[in-house]
Write an enzyme that holds these catalytic residues in place. Structure first.
Site, PDB file in Angstrom:
ATOM      1  N   GLY A   1      18.360  35.220  14.543  1.00  0.00           N
ATOM      2  CA  GLY A   1      18.795  35.157  13.040  1.00  0.00           C
ATOM      3  C   GLY A   1      19.560  34.301  12.940  1.00  0.00           C
ATOM      4  O   GLY A   1      19.383  33.108  12.924  1.00  0.00           O
ATOM      5  N   GLU A   2      20.530  34.397  11.917  1.00  0.00           N
ATOM      6  CA  GLU A   2      21.509  33.246  11.439  1.00  0.00           C
ATOM      7  C   GLU A   2      20.822  32.189  10.575  1.00  0.00           C
ATOM      8  O   GLU A   2      21.312  31.255  10.384  1.00  0.00           O
ATOM      9  CB  GLU A   2      22.153  32.817  12.567  1.00  0.00           C
ATOM     10  N   ALA A   3      19.377  32.501  10.311  1.00  0.00           N
ATOM     11  CA  ALA A   3      18.761  31.436   9.731  1.00  0.00           C
ATOM     12  C   ALA A   3      18.387  30.477  10.640  1.00  0.00           C
ATOM     13  O   ALA A   3      17.723  29.128  10.244  1.00  0.00           O
ATOM     14  CB  ALA A   3      19.313  30.533   8.391  1.00  0.00           C
TER      15      ALA A   3
END
Length: 324
Positions: free
Chosen positions: A291-293
């Protein structure tokens, strides 16, 4: 609003295609990079564009459904990771720097989790509207590329519920291990998703489904994606949760994601199926599930490379090379 957003610039697309046909290379020799460059050019209304101001936004939110033990980590980790982002210690900080992108972090009422969606809608109309607006307002109007990501303990559970509600199938088809739950945890998580689907079945379009089954950070990603469309800023979609947010827009207005491209295929089991549903083939497949971009950030240099070749290469005439 989604139905009234701008479309790609056809003149720029045609101009980019004509330029592509004159570059010093055999036809289609750069494969998908050529298509990406022309797609990007059409959204920037510029037949010879470059990326100079990419933005990455990470939204963070907490979920009431996390109290049902759907994650291997406790909810307080959301706030702790936000602090890590703000201090530059997370993976996305390093990946943003590597991509030459500005990183913005937006925590959304972390002290007030959404409702448990097995008992009630996750958000009220006012709450989902505020989250959508937070995403809309977070986009920099001078950006020329956006990647959105998230942080929120338990948020693969609402993402699975959204995907199932929007694309069909059973809870087990969409529910994965997320942060690494064991077999018993996966069984429990699947039960939670199934209960949410049963409670909210057939209750409106993609945005209403987002209100009932989503979360603040998921809604904020959707708001940011919609805002970029209004500004003709292309978007790189991140992983499973980001694509679940995007799916809410796609199931509200046809073509709402035409300005988006999928950055990567994550290791979250149902992500590939979700990308197929959105008709977005990924650029990368590296087994990420952070996740987290992070996957979207890794794809920024791919887009840069496509545009550097498209806009920087000489044509046959300019290089004095005889073409076919």
């Amino acid at each position: 609003m989604l139905a009234e957003l701008p479309v790609a610039d056809e003149d720029a697309r045609v101009g980019a295609a004509e330029r592509n046909g004159q570059l010093t290379k055999p036809p289609a020799a750069l494969g998908r990079l050529e298509d990406i460059a022309q797609w990007y050019a059409s959204w920037r209304a510029d037949a010879r564009p470059r990326i100079t101001a990419p933005q990455i936004i990470v939204f963070a939110g907490n979920h009431g459904v996390a109290a049902q033990g759907v994650s291997a980590f406790p909810p307080e980790v959301t706030e702790q990771m936000v602090l890590n982002f703000q201090h530059g210690g997370a993976a996305i900080n390093q990946l943003a720097r590597n991509a030459g992108a500005d990183l913005d972090v937006h925590p959304l009422q972390l002290d007030s989790p959404t409702q448990d969606f097995t008992q009630a809608p996750a958000m009220s109309e006012a709450e989902v509207t505020a989250a959508l607006a937070a995403g809309w307002d977070a986009v920099r109007i001078d950006a020329d590329l956006l990647v959105v990501g998230e942080m929120g303990i338990g948020n693969t559970t609402p993402a699975a519920a959204l995907a199932a509600a929007l694309l069909g199938g059973e809870a087990g088809d969409w529910t994965g291990r997320g942060t690494g739950v064991d077999d018993a945890g996966l069984t429990n998580k699947t039960r939670v998703v199934a209960e949410g689907l049963a409670l909210h079945k057939g209750q409106g379009d993609g945005v209403e489904t987002l209100r009932r089954l989503g979360g603040r950070e998921i809604a904020a990603m959707a708001g940011a994606i919609a805002r970029t469309r209004s500004l003709r800023i292309p978007v790189i979609l991140d992983g499973f949760i980001c694509c679940a947010a995007a799916a809410c827009l796609a199931h509200t207005a046809e073509g709402a994601l035409d300005h988006c491209i999928a950055g990567h295929l994550s290791a979250e089991g149902a992500h590939g199926r979700l990308l197929e549903g959105l008709e977005k083939p990924p650029l990368l497949s590296l087994g990420l599930r952070l996740g987290e971009a992070s996957g979207g950030a890794l794809a920024i240099p791919i887009l840069r490379a496509a545009l550097e070749c498209h806009s920087g290469m000489a044509t046959f005439a300019e290089a004095g090379v005889t073409d076919a």
